[in-house]
Design a protein around this motif. Structure first.
Motif, PDB file in Angstrom:
ATOM      1  N   ARG A  75      19.776  67.879  -0.923  1.00  6.65           N
ATOM      2  CA  ARG A  75      20.924  68.622  -1.448  1.00  6.65           C
ATOM      3  C   ARG A  75      21.778  67.730  -2.343  1.00  6.65           C
ATOM      4  O   ARG A  75      21.986  66.555  -2.054  1.00  6.65           O
ATOM      5  CB  ARG A  75      21.788  69.156  -0.305  1.00  6.65           C
ATOM      6  N   TRP A  76      22.281  68.339  -3.407  1.00  8.22           N
ATOM      7  CA  TRP A  76      23.238  67.665  -4.288  1.00  8.22           C
ATOM      8  C   TRP A  76      24.327  68.655  -4.642  1.00  8.22           C
ATOM      9  O   TRP A  76      24.051  69.842  -4.861  1.00  8.22           O
ATOM     10  CB  TRP A  76      22.534  67.180  -5.556  1.00  8.22           C
ATOM     11  N   ARG A  77      25.571  68.171  -4.694  1.00  9.77           N
ATOM     12  CA  ARG A  77      26.706  69.052  -4.973  1.00  9.77           C
ATOM     13  C   ARG A  77      27.446  68.627  -6.215  1.00  9.77           C
ATOM     14  O   ARG A  77      27.662  67.438  -6.456  1.00  9.77           O
ATOM     15  CB  ARG A  77      27.687  69.057  -3.794  1.00  9.77           C
ATOM     16  N   SER A  78      27.850  69.631  -6.977  1.00 10.39           N
ATOM     17  CA  SER A  78      28.715  69.423  -8.130  1.00 10.39           C
ATOM     18  C   SER A  78      30.099  69.949  -7.788  1.00 10.39           C
ATOM     19  O   SER A  78      30.232  71.005  -7.161  1.00 10.39           O
ATOM     20  CB  SER A  78      28.170  70.182  -9.337  1.00 10.39           C
ATOM     21  N   GLY A  79      31.137  69.237  -8.189  1.00  7.31           N
ATOM     22  CA  GLY A  79      32.489  69.745  -8.034  1.00  7.31           C
ATOM     23  C   GLY A  79      33.119  69.458  -6.708  1.00  7.31           C
ATOM     24  O   GLY A  79      34.141  70.059  -6.357  1.00  7.31           O
ATOM     25  N   ARG A  85      31.195  75.801   2.124  1.00  6.42           N
ATOM     26  CA  ARG A  85      30.094  76.488   1.472  1.00  6.42           C
ATOM     27  C   ARG A  85      30.305  76.461  -0.033  1.00  6.42           C
ATOM     28  O   ARG A  85      31.393  76.729  -0.530  1.00  6.42           O
ATOM     29  CB  ARG A  85      30.005  77.944   1.947  1.00  6.42           C
ATOM     30  N   ALA A  86      29.256  76.090  -0.755  1.00 11.52           N
ATOM     31  CA  ALA A  86      29.341  76.039  -2.216  1.00 11.52           C
ATOM     32  C   ALA A  86      29.570  77.432  -2.786  1.00 11.52           C
ATOM     33  O   ALA A  86      29.181  78.441  -2.193  1.00 11.52           O
ATOM     34  CB  ALA A  86      28.056  75.446  -2.785  1.00 11.52           C
ATOM     35  N   ALA A  87      30.220  77.478  -3.955  1.00  9.76           N
ATOM     36  CA  ALA A  87      30.426  78.760  -4.629  1.00  9.76           C
ATOM     37  C   ALA A  87      29.088  79.409  -4.947  1.00  9.76           C
ATOM     38  O   ALA A  87      28.919  80.631  -4.802  1.00  9.76           O
ATOM     39  CB  ALA A  87      31.251  78.559  -5.895  1.00  9.76           C
ATOM     40  N   VAL A  88      28.141  78.605  -5.393  1.00 13.26           N
ATOM     41  CA  VAL A  88      26.786  79.084  -5.669  1.00 13.26           C
ATOM     42  C   VAL A  88      25.780  78.032  -5.201  1.00 13.26           C
ATOM     43  O   VAL A  88      25.977  76.838  -5.453  1.00 13.26           O
ATOM     44  CB  VAL A  88      26.559  79.365  -7.177  1.00 13.26           C
ATOM     45  N   THR A  89      24.745  78.455  -4.525  1.00 16.43           N
ATOM     46  CA  THR A  89      23.672  77.555  -4.095  1.00 16.43           C
ATOM     47  C   THR A  89      22.356  77.999  -4.732  1.00 16.43           C
ATOM     48  O   THR A  89      21.936  79.137  -4.565  1.00 16.43           O
ATOM     49  CB  THR A  89      23.525  77.546  -2.564  1.00 16.43           C
ATOM     50  N   THR A 143      32.073  74.543  -7.352  1.00 19.12           N
ATOM     51  CA  THR A 143      31.119  73.865  -6.474  1.00 19.12           C
ATOM     52  C   THR A 143      29.766  74.550  -6.564  1.00 19.12           C
ATOM     53  O   THR A 143      29.626  75.717  -6.206  1.00 19.12           O
ATOM     54  CB  THR A 143      31.596  73.888  -5.011  1.00 19.12           C
ATOM     55  N   VAL A 144      28.795  73.825  -7.071  1.00 19.46           N
ATOM     56  CA  VAL A 144      27.413  74.307  -7.120  1.00 19.46           C
ATOM     57  C   VAL A 144      26.574  73.370  -6.268  1.00 19.46           C
ATOM     58  O   VAL A 144      26.690  72.141  -6.383  1.00 19.46           O
ATOM     59  CB  VAL A 144      26.871  74.332  -8.564  1.00 19.46           C
ATOM     60  N   GLU A 145      25.758  73.926  -5.413  1.00 19.65           N
ATOM     61  CA  GLU A 145      24.839  73.112  -4.621  1.00 19.65           C
ATOM     62  C   GLU A 145      23.419  73.378  -5.097  1.00 19.65           C
ATOM     63  O   GLU A 145      23.000  74.540  -5.205  1.00 19.65           O
ATOM     64  CB  GLU A 145      24.961  73.432  -3.133  1.00 19.65           C
ATOM     65  N   VAL A 146      22.721  72.309  -5.389  1.00 12.12           N
ATOM     66  CA  VAL A 146      21.302  72.380  -5.741  1.00 12.12           C
ATOM     67  C   VAL A 146      20.512  71.926  -4.527  1.00 12.12           C
ATOM     68  O   VAL A 146      20.731  70.824  -4.012  1.00 12.12           O
ATOM     69  CB  VAL A 146      20.976  71.498  -6.956  1.00 12.12           C
ATOM     70  N   VAL A 147      19.623  72.783  -4.063  1.00 12.48           N
ATOM     71  CA  VAL A 147      18.825  72.502  -2.874  1.00 12.48           C
ATOM     72  C   VAL A 147      17.351  72.463  -3.248  1.00 12.48           C
ATOM     73  O   VAL A 147      16.856  73.373  -3.931  1.00 12.48           O
ATOM     74  CB  VAL A 147      19.044  73.571  -1.787  1.00 12.48           C
ATOM     75  N   VAL A 148      16.670  71.423  -2.831  1.00 14.85           N
ATOM     76  CA  VAL A 148      15.212  71.368  -2.939  1.00 14.85           C
ATOM     77  C   VAL A 148      14.670  71.478  -1.523  1.00 14.85           C
ATOM     78  O   VAL A 148      14.998  70.665  -0.655  1.00 14.85           O
ATOM     79  CB  VAL A 148      14.727  70.062  -3.590  1.00 14.85           C
ATOM     80  N   LEU A 149      13.863  72.499  -1.308  1.00 13.53           N
ATOM     81  CA  LEU A 149      13.319  72.752   0.025  1.00 13.53           C
ATOM     82  C   LEU A 149      11.818  72.511   0.004  1.00 13.53           C
ATOM     83  O   LEU A 149      11.096  73.129  -0.782  1.00 13.53           O
ATOM     84  CB  LEU A 149      13.624  74.184   0.445  1.00 13.53           C
ATOM     85  N   GLY A 150      11.384  71.579   0.822  1.00 16.63           N
ATOM     86  CA  GLY A 150       9.948  71.331   0.975  1.00 16.63           C
ATOM     87  C   GLY A 150       9.369  72.296   1.983  1.00 16.63           C
ATOM     88  O   GLY A 150       9.757  72.291   3.150  1.00 16.63           O
ATOM     89  N   THR A 151       8.433  73.113   1.531  1.00 19.35           N
ATOM     90  CA  THR A 151       7.906  74.198   2.361  1.00 19.35           C
ATOM     91  C   THR A 151       6.424  73.986   2.630  1.00 19.35           C
ATOM     92  O   THR A 151       5.590  74.223   1.769  1.00 19.35           O
ATOM     93  CB  THR A 151       8.129  75.561   1.672  1.00 19.35           C
ATOM     94  N   PRO A 152       6.061  73.539   3.814  1.00 19.19           N
ATOM     95  CA  PRO A 152       4.648  73.269   4.126  1.00 19.19           C
ATOM     96  C   PRO A 152       3.856  74.542   4.378  1.00 19.19           C
ATOM     97  O   PRO A 152       4.405  75.640   4.481  1.00 19.19           O
ATOM     98  CB  PRO A 152       4.743  72.427   5.399  1.00 19.19           C
TER      99      PRO A 152
END
Length: 424
Positions: A75-79, A85-89, A143-152
């Protein structure tokens, strides 16, 4: 003096520059995953490699065993905003499991690379936008959150479905991934699918000396197989039933006491899959009655849903892809061929998302040794990174034009209602 580009265009250019700047690191990431193929739920090295990639990038909060042993979340957050909770994820998904015997013949190493690259590109653009906001007072939400989800376990088991059950997608507003194929397509129909194992239990005896003492489980398996083949005459054209006899007995002179079949059942939507399952179960059980065997019908833990389309997202992605030089297929046969299934279908019922396909410089067919070679070839890199750029740019469209994100969410809600009505 030339006019300054529009802010959104400048940020999209930043996406491209940042992904190009990370190209070598991204290529090594993909190549490392490709060179060590691992099966569903056992992707320990690929999982660790991806988690390490984001840890080394800096600024990402990495949870190495997120809900599942071989899942991760970065996860990385802007703002700022702390833990609020981020405004947009925005979510990007990585797949990284391989196929037995032939490795990365579906290019999941490239799916992982696309997800990582898109996240890197979007982060760079959002950092630039934050500076712009300070100077000009305009930009994406605070606040924007960028999420990278590793999905096996996409190939076998459905790791995304497990993660849905664990609430991994609950805070996401929109989610992106892309899958390699023989052409660029912003959408291809994906069907609902459920795996089933059918086990027949009979009674062993000498096949020549006293066969009348036996109850032949192989007869039940063959009768089941034949009944399903006969049922195809009454199936809808877009239903699919395909399977194997996994275990047929031990020796010709022993009446088989146990046999097992495995089948995949597919239909265009969940509602039709329920009808198909009921018809198939009639064949499973009738074969047991006819031969005097007992039967166990065991469905896989997770059923894969069809894909819930979001045309707003598709159109935005296509516009960004075309600007980058993508030539999307117009072949009607390709665009209407509903055959594949993925656990992303389940995700599309939980959060608005897109699952486009991208050309990798080869016409080799997926799930072949030729495609394994193509997914590890250097030639695939240009197309893979171009796809990542298009995804990140589509995310930017939503962040800088909130009315588009609202439109995506509204279409998602309407599509869910329509799908639920089909189930009644």
């Amino acid at each position: 003096m030339s006019e300054r580009p529009e802010p959104l265009l400048e940020l999209k250019q930043q996406v491209s520059c940042s992904i190009d700047g990370a190209a070598d690191r991204l290529h090594r990431l993909s190549r490392d995953i490709w060179s060590r193929p691992e099966l569903a739920y056992r992707e320990t090295e690929a999982h660790e490699r991806l988690a390490a990639f984001f840890s080394e990038e800096g600024g990402w909060t990495v949870e190495r065993r997120f809900k599942l042993d071989t899942a991760f979340r970065a996860r990385w957050r802007s703002g700022g905003g702390g833990e609020r909770r981020a405004a947009v994820t925005v979510g990007f998904l990585c797949e990284y499991d391989a196929l037995p015997g032939i490795g990365h013949a579906c290019g999941h190493n490239l799916i992982a690379e696309v997800g990582a690259a898109a996240a890197v590109g979007l982060r760079a653009a959002l950092e630039d936008a934050a500076r712009r906001r300070e100077q000009e007072g305009s930009g994406p939400p605070d606040t924007v959150e960028v999420v990278v989800l590793g999905t096996p376990a996409e190939e076998d088991g459905g790791g995304k479905i497990d993660l849905i059950g664990e609430g991994a997608f609950d805070d996401m507003d929109v989610v992106f991934m892309a899958h390699p194929l023989q052409y660029d397509a912003q959408h291809l129909p994906l069907v609902a699918e459920h795996d089933v194992s059918i086990k027949y239990h009979g009674k062993a005896s000498h096949a020549s000396a006293y066969p009348w003492e036996g109850v032949n489980a192989l007869d039940a398996a063959v009768l089941c197989y034949s009944s399903l083949s006969a049922l195809r005459q009454q199936m809808k054209p877009d239903w699919r039933v395909h399977g194997i006899i996994k275990h047929g007995g031990e020796k010709p002179n022993i009446i088989p006491a146990f046999t097992q079949l495995e089948y995949y059942l597919r239909a265009p939507c969940r509602a039709e899959l329920s009808v198909l399952k009921e018809k198939a179960e009639g064949c499973f059980r009738a074969a047991a009655v006819a031969t005097g065997c007992t039967v166990e019908v065991e469905y896989a833990k997770n059923a894969f849903d069809n894909l819930l389309r979001n045309r707003t997202l598709e159109e935005l992605y296509a516009a960004n892809g075309k600007a980058l030089g993508m030539e999307f297929t117009t072949d009607k046969e390709v665009l209407s061929n509903a055959s594949g299934s993925t656990d992303f279908g389940n995700v599309s019922f939980v959060v608005p998302g897109i699952h486009p396909y991208f050309y990798i410089g080869s016409k080799a067919l997926n799930h072949t040794e030729e495609y394994t070679a193509a997914s590890g070839d250097d030639a695939a890199q240009f197309f893979t990174l171009r796809t990542a750029k298009a995804l990140a740019m589509t995310a930017l469209d939503l962040l800088l034009r909130p009315e588009l994100l609202q439109k995506v969410k509204q279409e998602f809600s309407q599509a869910k209602v329509a799908e639920e009505e089909r189930l009644r």
